[in-house]
Design an enzyme around this catalytic site. Structure first.
Site, PDB file in Angstrom:
ATOM      1  CG  ASP A  74     100.081  -2.684  57.030  1.00 16.76           C
ATOM      2  OD1 ASP A  74     100.728  -3.326  57.879  1.00 16.76           O
ATOM      3  OD2 ASP A  74     100.188  -2.890  55.812  1.00 16.76           O
ATOM      4  CE  LYS A  96     101.790  -5.695  56.379  1.00 16.28           C
ATOM      5  NZ  LYS A  96     101.725  -5.049  55.093  1.00 16.28           N
ATOM      6  CB  CYS A 128      98.149  -4.861  53.603  1.00 16.15           C
ATOM      7  SG  CYS A 128      99.472  -3.988  52.727  1.00 16.15           S
TER       8      CYS A 128
HETATM    9  C1  C5J Z   1      98.244  -1.552  52.727  1.00 14.14           C
HETATM   10  C2  C5J Z   1      98.818  -0.318  50.753  1.00 14.14           C
HETATM   11  N1  C5J Z   1      98.531  -1.630  54.029  1.00 14.14           N
HETATM   12  N2  C5J Z   1      97.554  -0.176  50.383  1.00 14.14           N
HETATM   13  N3  C5J Z   1      99.136  -0.884  51.950  1.00 14.14           N
HETATM   14  O1  C5J Z   1      97.217  -2.019  52.285  1.00 14.14           O
HETATM   15  O2  C5J Z   1      99.706   0.076  50.053  1.00 14.14           O
END
Ligand code: C5J
Length: 230
Positions: free
Chosen positions: A27, A132, A165
């Site tokens: 991400d 995802k 994540c």
């Molecule tokens: C991730 C989030 N990628 N913090 N998303 O950690 O909402």
């Protein structure tokens, strides 16, 4: 014999195995990292995430040079939000929800500029991109199939955010039998205390769900992989 190199890591050396190791970038999206993006609009300090980009770009280059499989993930949803559970949609600031207009397009919607990966870490041909809908990269995705078909057993896990994540994916991977090394300077949290504790949690109790090492320990091992005859 399969070439294997042990990376100095905590709580014990981590085996990188040629042909069985993948680098996962979680991400590293504009919505989370860029000033003015979704993350910052929620009051977060994006500099905490941006500092991950240079060491991760160096690690990515080393992985590419070593022929290690590279997998990028992106958290996000279909434009009609049909894959976003109401419980997720209703969270956050009322004016800044998934699907709302943001500085970089509709927030966390596939195809929008903000949903995509920052330029410095952009995927190149041959690399896998997993879209995802959840925090974990295995939930409702093809990741498990992709890794199984490639014979991957060792994961080098990087990206953001450490306690959300990155943790969720590492726990999911551990439960599926993967050995996971979280690269400490290549993961980031908006909250320094979550970063510190998040890393502690991975390696506690003899490595309860993984290993931790800095990129400075991983990169020489990757470089070494290329020099070992298979
Ligand atoms: C991730 C989030 N990628 N913090 N998303 O950690 O909402």
């Amino acid at each position: 014999m399969t070439p294997r190199i042990d990376v100095p890591a905590e709580p014990s050396p981590f085996p990188i195995v040629a042909g069985k190791t993948a680098l996962i970038l979680i991400d590293m999206q504009r919505d989370f990292l860029l000033p003015g993006g979704f993350g910052e609009s929620l009051g977060n300090d994006v500099s905490q995430l941006l500092k991950v980009v240079p060491p991760l770009a160096t690690l990515l280059a080393a992985a590419r040079a070593a022929g290690v499989m590279v997998v990028h993930t992106r958290e996000g949803h279909q434009p009609d939000l049909s894959d976003c559970p109401p419980a997720k949609l209703s969270r956050g600031a009322p004016s800044k929800r998934i699907g709302d207009p943001g500085r970089y397009g509709r927030i966390l919607i596939r195809g929008e500029y903000g949903h995509d990966i920052v330029d410095e870490l952009a995927p190149i041909d041959g690399e896998i991109v997993i879209d995802k809908p959840g925090k974990g990269a295995f939930y409702a995705t093809e990741l498990s199939t992709v890794l199984t078909e490639a014979g991957i057993t060792q994961l080098l896990i990087t990206g953001v955010t450490t306690e959300v994540c990155v943790h969720t994916t590492t726990r999911e991977a551990n439960d599926r039998g993967y050995e996971c090394l979280v690269v400490s300077d290549c993961v980031g949290s908006y909250f320094p205390e979550f970063q510190r504790i998040g890393l502690e949690m991975v390696k506690a109790q003899g490595g309860i769900f993984g290993w931790v090492a800095a990129s400075a320990a991983v990169i020489p091992a990757l470089s070494h992989l290329t020099t070992i005859p298979t």
